[in-house]
Design an enzyme around this catalytic site. Sequence first.
Site, PDB file in Angstrom:
ATOM      1  N   ARG A 195      51.977  34.281  63.569  1.00 55.39           N
ATOM      2  CA  ARG A 195      51.617  35.691  63.757  1.00 55.39           C
ATOM      3  C   ARG A 195      51.541  36.074  65.234  1.00 55.39           C
ATOM      4  NH1 ARG A 195      47.304  36.554  58.754  1.00 55.39           N
ATOM      5  NH2 ARG A 195      48.879  37.362  57.327  1.00 55.39           N
ATOM      6  N   LYS A 206      46.534  34.166  40.144  1.00 61.35           N
ATOM      7  CA  LYS A 206      45.949  35.216  39.321  1.00 61.35           C
ATOM      8  C   LYS A 206      46.928  36.314  38.968  1.00 61.35           C
ATOM      9  CE  LYS A 206      42.301  36.170  41.782  1.00 61.35           C
ATOM     10  NZ  LYS A 206      41.061  36.769  42.148  1.00 61.35           N
ATOM     11  N   GLY A 241      51.851  34.349  53.157  1.00 64.47           N
ATOM     12  CA  GLY A 241      50.978  33.407  52.463  1.00 64.47           C
ATOM     13  C   GLY A 241      51.670  32.135  52.032  1.00 64.47           C
ATOM     14  N   GLY A 264      49.262  40.375  51.557  1.00 67.36           N
ATOM     15  CA  GLY A 264      48.608  41.485  50.871  1.00 67.36           C
ATOM     16  C   GLY A 264      49.339  42.794  51.087  1.00 67.36           C
TER      17      GLY A 264
HETATM   18  P1  AMP Z   1      47.563  33.303  44.993  1.00 69.98           P
HETATM   19  O1  AMP Z   1      46.537  33.248  46.065  1.00 69.98           O
HETATM   20  O2  AMP Z   1      47.209  34.148  43.828  1.00 69.98           O
HETATM   21  O3  AMP Z   1      48.959  33.569  45.519  1.00 69.98           O
HETATM   22  O4  AMP Z   1      47.612  31.839  44.366  1.00 69.98           O
HETATM   23  C1  AMP Z   1      47.982  30.714  45.094  1.00 69.98           C
HETATM   24  C2  AMP Z   1      47.384  29.512  44.439  1.00 69.98           C
HETATM   25  O5  AMP Z   1      47.797  29.443  43.107  1.00 69.98           O
HETATM   26  C3  AMP Z   1      47.778  28.200  45.061  1.00 69.98           C
HETATM   27  O6  AMP Z   1      46.670  27.657  45.686  1.00 69.98           O
HETATM   28  C4  AMP Z   1      48.196  27.355  43.863  1.00 69.98           C
HETATM   29  O7  AMP Z   1      47.652  26.061  43.894  1.00 69.98           O
HETATM   30  C5  AMP Z   1      47.652  28.119  42.693  1.00 69.98           C
HETATM   31  N1  AMP Z   1      48.391  27.842  41.444  1.00 69.98           N
HETATM   32  C6  AMP Z   1      49.704  27.940  41.237  1.00 69.98           C
HETATM   33  N2  AMP Z   1      50.016  27.559  39.989  1.00 69.98           N
HETATM   34  C7  AMP Z   1      48.880  27.194  39.371  1.00 69.98           C
HETATM   35  C8  AMP Z   1      48.552  26.699  38.065  1.00 69.98           C
HETATM   36  N3  AMP Z   1      49.508  26.501  37.153  1.00 69.98           N
HETATM   37  N4  AMP Z   1      47.253  26.440  37.805  1.00 69.98           N
HETATM   38  C9  AMP Z   1      46.313  26.635  38.741  1.00 69.98           C
HETATM   39  N5  AMP Z   1      46.542  27.106  39.978  1.00 69.98           N
HETATM   40  C10 AMP Z   1      47.821  27.388  40.303  1.00 69.98           C
END
Ligand code: AMP
Length: 391
Positions: A37, A198, A348, A371
Amino acid sequence: MFSKQTIRDVDVKGKKILVRVDFNVPLKDGAVADDTRIQAALPTINALLDGGAAVILCSHLGRPKGVADPAFSLKPVAVYLAGMLGKEVAFAEDCIGPVAEAAAAALQPGGVLVLENTRFHKEEKKNDPAMAEQLASLAEMYVNDAFGSAHRAHASTEGVTHFLPAVGGLLMEKEIQYLGQAIAEPRRPFVTILGGAKISDKIGVINNLLDVADQILIGGGMANTFFKAQGYPVADSLVEEGALETASELLAKGGSKLRLPVDVVIADAFDNDAQTKVMQMAPIEDGWRILDIGPETVAQYGKVISRAGTVVWNGPMGVFEMPVFAKGTFEVAQAIADSDAVSIIGGGDSAAAIKKSGLADKITHISTGGGASLEMLEGKTLPGLAALLDK
Ligand code: AMP
């Protein structure tokens, strides 16, 4: 495409310019651990210096909760920046008030000053007009180059524009052009890949993409909520119970546009040393959880990606922090790198995965703002951008 004025449209010579940058970088043991960044802000900083301006940089770093917390100081960033610019960089231990005012007053054309973390004041996130006015009082013009914070209406991203002429920086312009173009006039087929933990974060994104994209490929933990909505028992997999109904609605609206993994990697523990199995998607046995997409899904998604005109990717396909569950994420990264599509990676985790696999050169644009890029994909207006002067 970029309808706002930029630093190229204004005369900066001899002026003090307050520049909101995104110096929200990871620190390790008090030093900058990833300078992406900071690198990304250099074109604007250098252009302003070349144009004869005095540059006052402000940013947030981390989540210091509205109080001065040395763990979130921008001092290490100022030191690092000095090394990158090969010149002295002054530092003010507050972003407003007498300390900042004295430092700004002492700054000469060609000089660079970094202000302390804007989030050391709780007024920053409240977009408090008094704080914005104090920040503005340090300079004669404002430049927003912090794409990564443009989705927030804070004192240093939005409030300040009510008190100074405000234009965009070169990074802001570049980010908006790439993503804006991809969304408004994509080379088709327009394929988007969404992953991460999520689904609730990305409901708005999926909704909007169902109108503009040709395919949405789902992976990561968010797929589990869709599986459960389809009626599969998913055992110990991460699921957002509160989003099941929305997931059903999205599936109904999406039809064949919205694709879910056809096979998955499951494990008997959330652990790199767990026992693992690859299986076609089917009810998951008790005691197991889905932690990555399977090889058949990688192959199918790879085929879709290879035919794409535009690819936008946000979010890992599995728990890529653990090598055993990183395959889906890295193979999707490889498929994107191998395609001839215009490729855009949201910030990210996906950006980190692309860099880690040494594929960054093969990507059209890697965004500095996760974001903010998600909010653009959602079709939202970014307040930090909207507040800038029109062309
Ligand atoms: P986000 O911050 O929503 O982009 O999510 C990123 C995170 O999702 C990473 O730390 C991954 O380890 C987690 N992730 C990806 N796939 C899975 C899964 N099948 N079960 C649990 N966590 C997951």
